[in-house]
Design an enzyme around this catalytic site. Structure first.
Site, PDB file in Angstrom:
ATOM      1  N   TYR A   1      -1.451  -0.463  11.243  1.00  0.00           N
ATOM      2  CA  TYR A   1      -1.703  -1.155   9.960  1.00  0.00           C
ATOM      3  C   TYR A   1      -0.561  -0.896   8.976  1.00  0.00           C
ATOM      4  O   TYR A   1       0.036  -1.828   8.436  1.00  0.00           O
ATOM      5  CB  TYR A   1      -3.039  -0.690   9.351  1.00  0.00           C
ATOM      6  CG  TYR A   1      -3.141  -0.947   7.855  1.00  0.00           C
ATOM      7  CD1 TYR A   1      -3.138  -2.246   7.354  1.00  0.00           C
ATOM      8  CD2 TYR A   1      -3.218   0.112   6.940  1.00  0.00           C
ATOM      9  CE1 TYR A   1      -3.216  -2.489   5.978  1.00  0.00           C
ATOM     10  CE2 TYR A   1      -3.294  -0.117   5.576  1.00  0.00           C
ATOM     11  CZ  TYR A   1      -3.297  -1.423   5.098  1.00  0.00           C
ATOM     12  OH  TYR A   1      -3.356  -1.655   3.739  1.00  0.00           O
TER      13      TYR A   1
ATOM     14  N   LYS B   1       2.317  -3.478   7.295  1.00  0.00           N
ATOM     15  CA  LYS B   1       2.542  -3.654   5.853  1.00  0.00           C
ATOM     16  C   LYS B   1       3.993  -3.306   5.488  1.00  0.00           C
ATOM     17  O   LYS B   1       4.604  -3.943   4.631  1.00  0.00           O
ATOM     18  CB  LYS B   1       1.585  -2.766   5.043  1.00  0.00           C
ATOM     19  CG  LYS B   1       0.127  -3.124   5.172  1.00  0.00           C
ATOM     20  CD  LYS B   1      -0.229  -4.499   4.618  1.00  0.00           C
ATOM     21  CE  LYS B   1      -0.119  -4.572   3.105  1.00  0.00           C
ATOM     22  NZ  LYS B   1      -0.579  -5.903   2.603  1.00  0.00           N
TER      23      LYS B   1
ATOM     24  N   THR C   1       0.832  -1.218   0.000  1.00  0.00           N
ATOM     25  CA  THR C   1       0.000   0.000   0.000  1.00  0.00           C
ATOM     26  C   THR C   1       0.864   1.264   0.000  1.00  0.00           C
ATOM     27  O   THR C   1       2.004   1.251   0.497  1.00  0.00           O
ATOM     28  CB  THR C   1      -0.902   0.001   1.262  1.00  0.00           C
ATOM     29  OG1 THR C   1      -1.429   1.303   1.466  1.00  0.00           O
ATOM     30  CG2 THR C   1      -0.135  -0.371   2.528  1.00  0.00           C
ATOM     31  N   ASP C   2       0.295   2.353  -0.498  1.00  0.00           N
ATOM     32  CA  ASP C   2       1.013   3.640  -0.447  1.00  0.00           C
ATOM     33  C   ASP C   2       1.161   4.132   0.995  1.00  0.00           C
ATOM     34  O   ASP C   2       1.948   5.041   1.266  1.00  0.00           O
ATOM     35  CB  ASP C   2       0.314   4.703  -1.318  1.00  0.00           C
ATOM     36  CG  ASP C   2      -1.121   5.037  -0.894  1.00  0.00           C
ATOM     37  OD1 ASP C   2      -1.642   4.407   0.050  1.00  0.00           O
ATOM     38  OD2 ASP C   2      -1.717   5.946  -1.522  1.00  0.00           O
ATOM     39  N   GLU C   3       0.395   3.529   1.934  1.00  0.00           N
ATOM     40  CA  GLU C   3       0.442   4.013   3.317  1.00  0.00           C
ATOM     41  C   GLU C   3       1.786   3.734   3.982  1.00  0.00           C
ATOM     42  O   GLU C   3       2.097   4.326   5.011  1.00  0.00           O
ATOM     43  CB  GLU C   3      -0.701   3.403   4.141  1.00  0.00           C
ATOM     44  CG  GLU C   3      -2.036   3.776   3.558  1.00  0.00           C
ATOM     45  CD  GLU C   3      -3.235   3.499   4.444  1.00  0.00           C
ATOM     46  OE1 GLU C   3      -3.104   3.519   5.672  1.00  0.00           O
ATOM     47  OE2 GLU C   3      -4.312   3.279   3.873  1.00  0.00           O
TER      48      GLU C   3
HETATM   49  P1  NAD Z   1      -9.938  -6.910   2.716  1.00  0.00           P
HETATM   50  O1  NAD Z   1      -9.850  -6.567   4.155  1.00  0.00           O
HETATM   51  O2  NAD Z   1     -11.202  -6.623   1.954  1.00  0.00           O
HETATM   52  O3  NAD Z   1      -9.648  -8.472   2.529  1.00  0.00           O
HETATM   53  C1  NAD Z   1      -8.600  -9.146   3.157  1.00  0.00           C
HETATM   54  C2  NAD Z   1      -8.799 -10.633   2.912  1.00  0.00           C
HETATM   55  O4  NAD Z   1      -7.713 -11.343   3.543  1.00  0.00           O
HETATM   56  C3  NAD Z   1     -10.100 -11.195   3.507  1.00  0.00           C
HETATM   57  O5  NAD Z   1     -10.730 -12.048   2.585  1.00  0.00           O
HETATM   58  C4  NAD Z   1      -9.623 -11.979   4.727  1.00  0.00           C
HETATM   59  O6  NAD Z   1     -10.463 -13.062   5.055  1.00  0.00           O
HETATM   60  C5  NAD Z   1      -8.247 -12.440   4.252  1.00  0.00           C
HETATM   61  N1  NAD Z   1      -7.342 -12.759   5.366  1.00  0.00           N
HETATM   62  C6  NAD Z   1      -7.074 -11.991   6.467  1.00  0.00           C
HETATM   63  N2  NAD Z   1      -6.197 -12.627   7.273  1.00  0.00           N
HETATM   64  C7  NAD Z   1      -5.873 -13.794   6.653  1.00  0.00           C
HETATM   65  C8  NAD Z   1      -5.001 -14.860   6.978  1.00  0.00           C
HETATM   66  N3  NAD Z   1      -4.271 -14.852   8.105  1.00  0.00           N
HETATM   67  N4  NAD Z   1      -4.900 -15.895   6.118  1.00  0.00           N
HETATM   68  C9  NAD Z   1      -5.651 -15.914   4.971  1.00  0.00           C
HETATM   69  N5  NAD Z   1      -6.496 -14.951   4.625  1.00  0.00           N
HETATM   70  C10 NAD Z   1      -6.609 -13.883   5.448  1.00  0.00           C
HETATM   71  O7  NAD Z   1      -8.696  -6.225   2.029  1.00  0.00           O
HETATM   72  P2  NAD Z   1      -8.520  -5.443   0.627  1.00  0.00           P
HETATM   73  O8  NAD Z   1      -9.016  -4.067   0.781  1.00  0.00           O
HETATM   74  O9  NAD Z   1      -9.031  -6.299  -0.460  1.00  0.00           O
HETATM   75  O10 NAD Z   1      -6.937  -5.378   0.557  1.00  0.00           O
HETATM   76  C11 NAD Z   1      -6.188  -6.417  -0.051  1.00  0.00           C
HETATM   77  C12 NAD Z   1      -4.722  -6.051  -0.007  1.00  0.00           C
HETATM   78  O11 NAD Z   1      -4.516  -4.813  -0.685  1.00  0.00           O
HETATM   79  C13 NAD Z   1      -4.191  -5.852   1.414  1.00  0.00           C
HETATM   80  O12 NAD Z   1      -2.911  -6.423   1.489  1.00  0.00           O
HETATM   81  C14 NAD Z   1      -4.126  -4.350   1.580  1.00  0.00           C
HETATM   82  O13 NAD Z   1      -3.092  -3.993   2.465  1.00  0.00           O
HETATM   83  C15 NAD Z   1      -3.829  -3.912   0.165  1.00  0.00           C
HETATM   84  N6  NAD Z   1      -4.319  -2.561  -0.187  1.00  0.00           N
HETATM   85  C16 NAD Z   1      -5.636  -2.235  -0.040  1.00  0.00           C
HETATM   86  C17 NAD Z   1      -6.073  -0.958  -0.428  1.00  0.00           C
HETATM   87  C18 NAD Z   1      -7.522  -0.567  -0.334  1.00  0.00           C
HETATM   88  O14 NAD Z   1      -7.844   0.591  -0.632  1.00  0.00           O
HETATM   89  N7  NAD Z   1      -8.439  -1.451   0.011  1.00  0.00           N
HETATM   90  C19 NAD Z   1      -5.158  -0.018  -0.928  1.00  0.00           C
HETATM   91  C20 NAD Z   1      -3.804  -0.393  -1.051  1.00  0.00           C
HETATM   92  C21 NAD Z   1      -3.411  -1.663  -0.682  1.00  0.00           C
HETATM   93  P1  TYD Z   2     -10.210   4.615   4.748  1.00  0.00           P
HETATM   94  O1  TYD Z   2     -11.237   4.209   3.753  1.00  0.00           O
HETATM   95  O2  TYD Z   2     -10.260   3.996   6.108  1.00  0.00           O
HETATM   96  O3  TYD Z   2      -8.795   4.390   4.070  1.00  0.00           O
HETATM   97  P2  TYD Z   2      -7.308   4.804   4.616  1.00  0.00           P
HETATM   98  O4  TYD Z   2      -7.409   5.395   5.946  1.00  0.00           O
HETATM   99  O5  TYD Z   2      -6.632   3.481   4.651  1.00  0.00           O
HETATM  100  O6  TYD Z   2      -6.781   5.743   3.594  1.00  0.00           O
HETATM  101  O7  TYD Z   2     -10.285   6.182   4.946  1.00  0.00           O
HETATM  102  C1  TYD Z   2     -10.110   7.067   3.838  1.00  0.00           C
HETATM  103  C2  TYD Z   2     -10.134   8.490   4.374  1.00  0.00           C
HETATM  104  O8  TYD Z   2     -11.439   8.756   4.900  1.00  0.00           O
HETATM  105  C3  TYD Z   2      -9.176   8.721   5.525  1.00  0.00           C
HETATM  106  O9  TYD Z   2      -8.635  10.034   5.433  1.00  0.00           O
HETATM  107  C4  TYD Z   2     -10.037   8.604   6.760  1.00  0.00           C
HETATM  108  C5  TYD Z   2     -11.379   9.130   6.285  1.00  0.00           C
HETATM  109  N1  TYD Z   2     -12.556   8.527   6.952  1.00  0.00           N
HETATM  110  C6  TYD Z   2     -13.517   9.343   7.559  1.00  0.00           C
HETATM  111  O10 TYD Z   2     -13.424  10.573   7.553  1.00  0.00           O
HETATM  112  N2  TYD Z   2     -14.568   8.737   8.183  1.00  0.00           N
HETATM  113  C7  TYD Z   2     -14.714   7.392   8.235  1.00  0.00           C
HETATM  114  O11 TYD Z   2     -15.701   6.899   8.865  1.00  0.00           O
HETATM  115  C8  TYD Z   2     -13.734   6.561   7.583  1.00  0.00           C
HETATM  116  C9  TYD Z   2     -13.851   5.066   7.610  1.00  0.00           C
HETATM  117  C10 TYD Z   2     -12.681   7.193   6.947  1.00  0.00           C
END
Ligand code: NAD
Ligand code: TYD
Length: 332
Positions: free
Chosen positions: A148, A152, A124-126
């Site tokens: 978190y 990562k 992630t970019d985070e």
């Molecule tokens: P999500 O939370 O929707 O899904 C995570 C999945 O991983 C779930 O299906 C969960 O059951 C599974 N999981 C958790 N722990 C596990 C374990 N110990 N063994 C096997 N499976 C397990 O997540 P997402 O939003 O789809 O994110 C997927 C990946 O992308 C993550 O690595 C996250 O860090 C990265 N990512 C997400 C975003 C975003 O905006 N959602 C942005 C950048 C990077």
């Molecule tokens: P989020 O979807 O949790 O992603 P991330 O924090 O991983 O970037 O949040 C996106 C942005 O929205 C972040 O600046 C936090 C803000 N946010 C709110 O203001 N209210 C909320 O209830 C949530 C979940 C996020």
């Protein structure tokens, strides 16, 4: 014919990637290994369950014996499995350290033992932390703020160490914030869409001026596909949407699409350690031949309509574990 093991494939981006691969490569097999935590949902995969090319294994990426069995006949592994929500990591980060760090280590050890052609770690970019001006390139130092992001970053360090030490064929992708279908409604966009549909308040943190770079999940899947097949081992690829927006702008757009009043916006206490702005430079993957294809306004409208049309999906999710978290975290 190739076989891909997609860990975390029952989550948001993972399930979108499963659909992408099965739609794009008729001769590929896909295995999903997923623990089905609160965020994992077999409804996300229900339309591929009967596909002969698809197999589901319920399991944990920290389980070495299971991983070895599951990965024995696969060519590629793409790891989406993680604990992913910043607010949950603020409440309790143990599961983050376990899955994101120990789980990634266990996967790397599996790759080391087996003949895997490529391992893609979804990061992630985070991990770069917040930036006031300009954008982070892939070689920027890691400066994570939340537990978190730190978990990562720990995983990324391990992946890189296994490249340097063992020359494992690993690649890391670091994408910006994704949105689209099947996203668990704890994250900003699906939480605000579904709360608005229920005429519940939208809890906006702080002054609502934090900036995220929004990427449509299907664009991310195309980028991950490209990196998997054409990326250079040992490299990191930023995947940005080139689409930075403040949270208040996103909130207003969602309300406008749904025809709901701005009086639903509730300014609440800011998130602890809330990163102000994320921004990444995606020149490296642009040079590999990928650019986001989606227009933001169109994709946000499509996303809102998906949640409008798939109430069955999110009502079930919101009636479960979500309630406990929402009450504990938001106190509302
Ligand atoms: P999500 O939370 O929707 O899904 C995570 C999945 O991983 C779930 O299906 C969960 O059951 C599974 N999981 C958790 N722990 C596990 C374990 N110990 N063994 C096997 N499976 C397990 O997540 P997402 O939003 O789809 O994110 C997927 C990946 O992308 C993550 O690595 C996250 O860090 C990265 N990512 C997400 C975003 C975003 O905006 N959602 C942005 C950048 C990077
Ligand atoms: P989020 O979807 O949790 O992603 P991330 O924090 O991983 O970037 O949040 C996106 C942005 O929205 C972040 O600046 C936090 C803000 N946010 C709110 O203001 N209210 C909320 O209830 C949530 C979940 C996020």
């Amino acid at each position: 014919m190739k076989t891909i093991l997609i860990t975390g494939g029952a989550g948001f981006i993972g399930s979108n990637f499963v659909h992408h691969i099965l739609d794009t490569y008729p001769d590929y097999r896909v295995k999903v290994l997923d623990k089905l935590t609160y965020a994992g949902n077999l409804d996300n995969l229900r339309d591929v369950m009967d596909d002969d090319r698809f197999t589901f294994i319920k399991g944990d990426i920290c389980d070495k014996a299971l991983l070895k069995e599951a990965a024995e006949d696969v060519d590629y592994i793409v790891n989406f499995a993680a604990e992913t929500h910043v607010d949950r990591s603020i409440l309790d980060s143990e599961a983050f350290i376990r899955t994101d760090v120990l789980g990634t280590y266990t996967l790397l050890e599996t790759v080391r033992e087996l003949n895997i052609e490529r391992f893609v770690q979804i990061s992630t970019d985070e991990v770069y932390g917040s930036i006031t001006e300009g954008s982070f390139k892939e070689d920027a130092p890691l400066n994570p703020s939340s537990p978190y992001a730190a978990s990562k970053a720990g995983a990324d360090m391990l992946v890189n160490a296994y490249w340097v030490t063992y020359r494992l064929p690993v690649i890391i992708t670091r994408s910006s914030n994704n949105y689209g279908p099947y996203q668990y409604p704890e994250k900003l966009i699906p939480l605000f869409i579904t709360n608005a549909l229920e005429d519940k308040p939208l809890p906006l943190y702080g002054d609502g001026m934090n900036v995220r770079d929004w990427l449509y999940v299907k664009d991310n899947c195309e980028a991950i596909d490209l990196v998997l097949h054409k990326g250079e081992p040992g490299r990191i690829y930023n995947i940005g949407g080139d689409n930075e927006r403040t949270n208040i702008e996103i909130t207003r757009k969602i309300l406008a699409i749904l025809g709901k009043p701005e009086s639903l916006i509730r300014y609440v206490t800011d998130r602890k350690g809330h990163d102000r702005r994320y921004s990444i430079d995606s020149t490296r993957i642009h040079n590999l031949g990928w650019h986001p294809r989606t227009d933001f306004d169109t994709a946000l409208e499509d996303t809102v309509h998906w949640y409008v049309e798939n109430r069955w999906w999110w009502e079930r999710v919101k009636s479960g574990e979500f309630q406990r978290f929402y009450k504990e975290y938001y106190k509302m």
